[in-house]
Design an enzyme around this catalytic site. Structure first.
Site, PDB file in Angstrom:
ATOM      1  N   CYS A  12       0.859  -1.184   0.000  1.00 13.23           N
ATOM      2  CA  CYS A  12       0.000   0.000   0.000  1.00 13.23           C
ATOM      3  C   CYS A  12       0.895   1.234   0.000  1.00 13.23           C
ATOM      4  O   CYS A  12       2.080   1.148   0.331  1.00 13.23           O
ATOM      5  CB  CYS A  12      -0.940   0.002   1.203  1.00 13.23           C
ATOM      6  N   HIS A 563      -1.324   6.474  15.466  1.00 14.99           N
ATOM      7  CA  HIS A 563       0.020   6.268  15.977  1.00 14.99           C
ATOM      8  C   HIS A 563       0.883   7.487  15.716  1.00 14.99           C
ATOM      9  O   HIS A 563       0.638   8.266  14.790  1.00 14.99           O
ATOM     10  CB  HIS A 563       0.674   5.034  15.335  1.00 14.99           C
TER      11      HIS A 563
END
Length: 647
Positions: A12, A563
């Protein structure tokens, strides 16, 4: 009977969660179907589980579930199914069955040679063109930035105003730096063209793409004083790519198949592109150039405001291309005749696009990706020295919104300069000419530039779509986050083999109170602060929101994994929050997030701890039963028992 084997590649753009989610799903569905699926992942951490030549040779076929370019030359002769990474997650069973049923396309070519199928298989022409344009832009940007900044350094430190523009003394080190920068900038359009063509036709498209880009910039080949600029380069790239792809599809005797990619295709496609550009496309460019020059010359006795509007638009519309050059050369010609009032508005219009886009990436943070924000800094620096090309990376990726915005801004700045009598005695633009004393009415020069920037930013604020619905600016109205007590010691070398090595029972919130993404983020960050895992909640929050602004961390299936890496983090750690009612996280599948894992890692972490945590979570969270068990667990103890299996 031996178990059947399928090989796969997943990738990705970010190279984290979806790469590993697709890999896990393919392996899991393969086991259910009695097939061994070996997956090579192309993630941020690099290539893992690399497929060997033997594994590829013995496989039934190949599944490519990727949103990035993958070298297909290894798979020549194998049946291949190519899809996006999302299909690797959601249609794994269907993909495996396609291979088992022999429904894949045979990858032509010879192992070690260029792929013979390129990117244009079942994708629409629009998808191929967009992906190819993005490929070209990604390779072009470093040349724009490097060349532009080197020229800016040379002009600022070694340039002096002269009768024919800002001059750099010959033989000086600044002249050498300027020459190197000029060479880098000169490669901009050929590189753009080459890698557009390469994306369409693989390596055979590189040569005609490069040559086509060079022809596009060399107007002398088609009797034009200005080349066709980056727009001509884009046209040359697509022409080269599709011509090369068309030749590749021709059926030829086997005896010449081996030399097709390295001799036949490049030579023929280069000639086709060259002749087409010089004799078909170039002639209208030259005629247009001549007509525009005559038109501008005839307007001197007319309305100065209309002339300023036209000049501003021409300078901005192609950022160094033929329209820009016509306007610039017209202004330069007026200087030779002692008329400095034309070059003044042009000098303003020249710098508005790069300066405005630099400002926009700072002001409109939710409208630009992180790479664009970084490019914005270079664009602003180039604008200070009158290098309009600094705006090209933005115009290339989003022309329908960016070009009208910068045209409007340059027109506004140009008109302001004309109204207030701003003049320029040298053939150059940007604040550098004002600083070096080449501009009359300096104050209004900068006012005109500011107006142009404001108009461009205003237009972009309406035209450009947010890249993420959670802009950083939204934090100003979000609930305050509890500050952590400062703890000086950073534990960057924490070793962990499973999730519970860095997650404790008191790091779990089984029923978050927040109703929005930002509220939940604040709640989880506050938990980090309570646990003493961060020294500053506000600083860590900036890291979380910065990552969120790049693309949503809502990975789908009711899961979000925000994150961040920050100097405020003491040691790698994770906090888990559960939202039974669901939180809108702009997830890729549209599902609200109910399971939220927030990851904190020190900024200087050298062990890629966050990638390891993301990989562990992404794989485990593909298990439907595991997610359901997390939602139904009654106590912290039950949740910890489940998280203990994440490794």
């Amino acid at each position: 009977m031996a178990e059947k084997t399928i090989v796969a590649i997943t990738s990705c753009p970010v190279g984290i969660a979806h790469t590993y989610m697709a890999a896990e799903t393919l392996e899991k569905k393969g086991k259910e179907l009695g097939v061994n699926v070996k997956v090579e992942t192309h993630g941020s951490i690099g290539i893992e589980n690399k497929l060997s030549a033997t594994e590829i040779a013995n496989a039934e076929g190949v599944i490519i579930a990727a949103d990035t370019a993958v070298d297909m030359s290894r798979f020549a002769g194998k049946q291949v199914v190519k899809v996006g990474v999302q299909d690797g997650i959601h249609k794994a069973t269907e993909l495996i069955n396609k291979i088992l049923n022999g429904e894949g396309q045979i990858q032509s070519g010879t192992v070690g040679q260029a792929s013979e199928d390129g990117e244009a298989k079942k994708a629409s022409v629009g998808q191929v063109m967009y992906k190819s344009l993005m490929n070209g832009v990604s390779y072009m940007v470093p040349f724009v930035v490097t060349g532009g900044l080197l020229i800016a350094i040379a002009l600022s430190l070694g340039g002096v105003p002269g009768p024919n523009g800002i001059a750099i003394p010959e033989g000086s080190i600044w002249a050498t730096i300027n020459s190197i920068g000029g060479l880098a900038m000169g490669m901009m359009v050929p590189v753009l063209s080459a890698f557009i063509a390469q994306s369409i036709a693989d390596r055979p498209g590189l040569v005609p793409g490069f040559v086509g880009g060079l022809i596009a910039t060399n107007g002398a080949l088609y009797n034009s004083e200005a080349g066709a600029g980056f727009l001509g380069g884009i046209l040359a790239g697509f022409l080269a790519g599709f011509v090369a792809l068309g030749i590749k599809k021709l059926k030829v005797p086997k005896v010449i198949q081996s030399i097709m990619p390295i001799i036949i295709i490049p030579v023929i496609s280069t000639l086709v592109v060259g002749f087409a550009f010089i004799y078909v496309i170039g002639k209208p460019v030259a005629l247009l150039f001549s007509s525009l020059s005559d038109f501008l010359a005839g307007m001197q006795g007319g309305s100065q405001i209309v002339l300023a509007l036209i000049l501003g638009a021409m300078i901005a519309v192609d950022m160094g291309g033929p329209f820009n050059k016509v306007a610039f050369l017209f202004g330069s010609g007026m200087i030779e005749k002692g008329n400095f009032s034309i070059m003044g508005p042009i000098a303003v219009a020249i710098c508005v696009p790069p300066l405005a886009l630099g400002v926009a990436t700072f002001v409109l943070k939710n409208k630009f990706t992180q790479p664009e924000k970084e490019a914005g800094k270079a664009s602003f620096a180039m604008g200070l020295f009158g290098i309009t090309e600094g705006a090209i990376p933005f115009a290339s990726t989003d022309p329908l919104r960016v070009i009208p915005s910068i045209v409007a801004g340059s027109m506004a700045g140009s008109v302001m300069a004309m109204l207030f009598g701003v003049t320029d005695h040298v053939a150059h633009g940007g604040p550098i000419v004002a600083v070096l004393g080449a501009v009359d009415n300096v104050l209004m020069f900068f006012v005109s530039v500011a107006v142009g920037i404001a108009v461009t930013v205003f237009c972009l604020s309406f035209l450009k779509k947010p890249v993420n619905a959670a802009p950083v600016a939204a934090t100003e109205t979000a609930a305050p986050v509890k500050e952590a007590v400062a703890t000086p010691e950073v534990k960057d070398d924490v070793e962990f083999e499973k999730l519970t090595d860095i997650v404790t029972e008191d790091a779990l919130i089984l029923d978050v109170k927040g109703d929005t993404k930002l509220d939940v983020m604040d709640e989880l960050i506050a938990k980090f602060a309570d646990l003493g895992k961060i020294t500053s909640a506000e600083e860590f929050k900036k890291a979380i929101l910065k990552r969120e602004s790049e693309s949503t961390t809502g990975i789908g299936m009711s899961v979000a994994i925000p994150h961040g890496k920050s100097d405020a983090v003491i040691e790698p750690s994770v906090v888990f929050g559960r939202a039974p009612k669901g939180i809108d996280w702009e997830s890729l599948d549209g599902e609200p997030a109910k399971l939220v894992f927030m990851i904190a890692v020190p900024a200087g972490n050298k062990t890629d701890a966050h990638l390891k945590i993301l990989q562990m979570l992404s794989r485990k969270l593909m298990d439907d039963d595991f997610r359901q068990s997390l939602l139904e667990a009654d106590t912290n103890v039950d949740v910890m028992a489940l998280l203990d299996t994440v490794r």
